[in-house]
Design a protein around this motif. Structure first.
Motif, PDB file in Angstrom:
ATOM      1  N   GLN A   1      -5.805  21.215   8.163  1.00 53.40           N
ATOM      2  CA  GLN A   1      -4.598  21.939   7.773  1.00 53.40           C
ATOM      3  C   GLN A   1      -3.407  21.476   8.597  1.00 53.40           C
ATOM      4  OE1 GLN A   1      -4.217  23.931   5.188  1.00 53.40           O
ATOM      5  NE2 GLN A   1      -2.057  24.269   5.652  1.00 53.40           N
ATOM      6  N   ALA A   2      -3.631  21.196   9.872  1.00 56.62           N
ATOM      7  CA  ALA A   2      -2.535  20.736  10.734  1.00 56.62           C
ATOM      8  C   ALA A   2      -1.950  19.411  10.246  1.00 56.62           C
ATOM      9  CB  ALA A   2      -3.037  20.589  12.170  1.00 56.62           C
ATOM     10  N   MET A   3      -2.769  18.559   9.643  1.00 55.50           N
ATOM     11  CA  MET A   3      -2.310  17.249   9.174  1.00 55.50           C
ATOM     12  C   MET A   3      -1.393  17.366   7.956  1.00 55.50           C
ATOM     13  SD  MET A   3      -5.868  15.116   9.652  1.00 55.50           S
ATOM     14  CE  MET A   3      -5.300  13.666   8.765  1.00 55.50           C
ATOM     15  N   VAL A   4      -1.547  18.427   7.180  1.00 58.81           N
ATOM     16  CA  VAL A   4      -0.725  18.565   5.972  1.00 58.81           C
ATOM     17  C   VAL A   4       0.381  19.600   6.119  1.00 58.81           C
ATOM     18  CG1 VAL A   4      -2.609  17.822   4.476  1.00 58.81           C
ATOM     19  CG2 VAL A   4      -2.302  20.257   4.936  1.00 58.81           C
ATOM     20  N   ALA A   5       0.319  20.415   7.166  1.00 53.60           N
ATOM     21  CA  ALA A   5       1.334  21.460   7.363  1.00 53.60           C
ATOM     22  C   ALA A   5       2.716  20.834   7.504  1.00 53.60           C
ATOM     23  CB  ALA A   5       1.001  22.291   8.595  1.00 53.60           C
ATOM     24  N   GLY A   6       3.644  21.303   6.692  1.00 57.54           N
ATOM     25  CA  GLY A   6       5.005  20.794   6.745  1.00 57.54           C
ATOM     26  C   GLY A   6       5.234  19.513   5.966  1.00 57.54           C
TER      27      GLY A   6
ATOM     28  N   ILE B   1      -6.579  24.120   3.676  1.00 61.32           N
ATOM     29  CA  ILE B   1      -7.656  23.139   3.573  1.00 61.32           C
ATOM     30  C   ILE B   1      -8.990  23.811   3.919  1.00 61.32           C
ATOM     31  CG2 ILE B   1      -8.554  20.941   4.412  1.00 61.32           C
ATOM     32  CD1 ILE B   1      -5.952  20.629   2.934  1.00 61.32           C
ATOM     33  N   ARG B   2      -9.967  23.663   3.043  1.00 58.21           N
ATOM     34  CA  ARG B   2     -11.287  24.244   3.270  1.00 58.21           C
ATOM     35  C   ARG B   2     -12.049  23.432   4.323  1.00 58.21           C
ATOM     36  NH1 ARG B   2     -13.171  27.056  -1.326  1.00 58.21           N
ATOM     37  NH2 ARG B   2     -11.435  28.267  -2.191  1.00 58.21           N
TER      38      ARG B   2
ATOM     39  N   THR C   1       0.848  -1.193   0.000  1.00 51.88           N
ATOM     40  CA  THR C   1       0.000   0.000   0.000  1.00 51.88           C
ATOM     41  C   THR C   1       0.881   1.240   0.000  1.00 51.88           C
ATOM     42  OG1 THR C   1      -0.151   0.049   2.433  1.00 51.88           O
ATOM     43  CG2 THR C   1      -1.886  -1.149   1.225  1.00 51.88           C
ATOM     44  N   PHE C   2       0.266   2.348  -0.434  1.00 54.45           N
ATOM     45  CA  PHE C   2       0.965   3.633  -0.479  1.00 54.45           C
ATOM     46  C   PHE C   2       0.006   4.701   0.022  1.00 54.45           C
ATOM     47  CE2 PHE C   2       1.902   7.661  -2.562  1.00 54.45           C
ATOM     48  CZ  PHE C   2       3.270   7.786  -2.408  1.00 54.45           C
ATOM     49  N   GLN C   3       0.497   5.556   0.925  1.00 55.39           N
ATOM     50  CA  GLN C   3      -0.318   6.660   1.420  1.00 55.39           C
ATOM     51  C   GLN C   3       0.583   7.852   1.658  1.00 55.39           C
ATOM     52  OE1 GLN C   3      -0.466   8.320   4.548  1.00 55.39           O
ATOM     53  NE2 GLN C   3      -2.316   9.493   4.071  1.00 55.39           N
ATOM     54  N   CYS C   4       0.111   9.028   1.241  1.00 56.30           N
ATOM     55  CA  CYS C   4       0.927  10.236   1.381  1.00 56.30           C
ATOM     56  C   CYS C   4       0.020  11.449   1.485  1.00 56.30           C
ATOM     57  CB  CYS C   4       1.846  10.368   0.166  1.00 56.30           C
ATOM     58  SG  CYS C   4       2.942  11.812   0.198  1.00 56.30           S
ATOM     59  N   TYR C   5       0.175  12.231   2.565  1.00 56.71           N
ATOM     60  CA  TYR C   5      -0.496  13.521   2.658  1.00 56.71           C
ATOM     61  C   TYR C   5       0.350  14.568   1.933  1.00 56.71           C
ATOM     62  CZ  TYR C   5      -3.685  11.731   6.215  1.00 56.71           C
ATOM     63  OH  TYR C   5      -4.653  11.024   6.875  1.00 56.71           O
ATOM     64  N   VAL C   6      -0.310  15.546   1.357  1.00 53.58           N
ATOM     65  CA  VAL C   6       0.364  16.555   0.545  1.00 53.58           C
ATOM     66  C   VAL C   6      -0.022  17.942   1.051  1.00 53.58           C
ATOM     67  CG1 VAL C   6       0.758  17.402  -1.797  1.00 53.58           C
ATOM     68  CG2 VAL C   6       0.074  15.009  -1.437  1.00 53.58           C
ATOM     69  N   GLU C   7       0.966  18.791   1.277  1.00 53.29           N
ATOM     70  CA  GLU C   7       0.647  20.160   1.677  1.00 53.29           C
ATOM     71  C   GLU C   7       0.273  20.977   0.444  1.00 53.29           C
ATOM     72  OE1 GLU C   7       2.272  23.753   4.505  1.00 53.29           O
ATOM     73  OE2 GLU C   7       3.764  22.455   3.549  1.00 53.29           O
ATOM     74  N   PRO C   8      -0.934  21.525   0.386  1.00 53.44           N
ATOM     75  CA  PRO C   8      -1.312  22.329  -0.781  1.00 53.44           C
ATOM     76  C   PRO C   8      -0.506  23.617  -0.840  1.00 53.44           C
ATOM     77  CG  PRO C   8      -2.990  22.493   0.931  1.00 53.44           C
ATOM     78  CD  PRO C   8      -2.008  21.451   1.395  1.00 53.44           C
TER      79      PRO C   8
END
Length: 219
Positions: free
Chosen positions: A69-74, A57-58, A45-52
């Protein structure tokens, strides 16, 4: 031959970035994928969060996906995450599946804008629209939503909907079922019965899959 099923979660580009919005309206904020081997057994499996890069994040995206937003920050930006995905897919002959073509359209737009040197032909030559294959197998003229297809299979969703990896894993269950044509036809026969013209659409399958019955009645 390997088989990869992928799902993306996306966030709208903020309206202040007018020039960007001319090229793409959304950005990927999560990749999720599952790889099956030649026998259609899950192997990775592959999983990756991406910071916009073009807006936070709306709120409605957080409500839908649980991604804050905290989950993708950084986190890594799109280019790095996409390269990791390509590396994870690897060099073996692979077909990449998604439910509809919306995901590949997003990847192509984002690659062309953020990674102009990347050859999007890499995606095009591997990509398969599993939704279209499913509809064609059943002889449907209108596409079924993923939740309707899973409900028709009486498949108990594993994990959380609108979580990219969980969506990919559950979508792969459809791909696996489709490898046994006799089992596929037997499993889907109640759906075919609904979708054929009938005097009474409130059959027992309506109790089993009410969303599908509602979809049929709203056509």
């Amino acid at each position: 031959m390997n088989y990869v099923v992928v799902d993306l979660e996306m966030n709208p580009v903020d309206r202040m970035f007018r020039e960007v919005r001319r090229r793409m309206n959304e950005e990927v904020i999560e990749f999720g994928a599952v790889r099956l081997d030649a026998s259609f057994r899950q192997e990775a499996t592959f999983q990756c969060y991406v910071e916009p890069e073009y807006g936070p994040i709306r709120k409605h995206i957080t409500s839908l996906t649980g991604i804050t937003q905290a989950m993708v920050a950084g986190r890594d930006h799109y280019a790095d995450c996409f390269r990791r995905f390509v590396d994870w897919v690897g060099g073996a002959e692979t077909r990449i599946y998604s439910w509809s073509m919306s995901d590949i359209k997003q990847l192509k737009k984002e690659c062309r804008y953020k990674m102009p040197s990347f050859d999007v032909g890499w995606l095009e030559e591997r990509w398969v629209d599993l939704q279209q294959e499913f509809d064609d197998r059943l002889g449907l003229h209108n596409s079924l939503a993923l939740k309707h297809a899973l409900g028709a299979m009486d498949h108990q969703f594993e994990g959380t909907q609108h979580t990219a990896l969980d969506d990919a894993i559950n979508t792969s269950a459809i791909l696996v079922l489709m490898q046994d044509d006799a089992k596929f036809r037997a499993t889907m026969q109640p759906v075919l019965d609904i979708l054929q013209p009938q005097e009474d659409l409130s059959s027992s399958i309506g109790d089993l899959c009410p969303d599908l019955l509602k979809w049929k009645q709203e056509e």
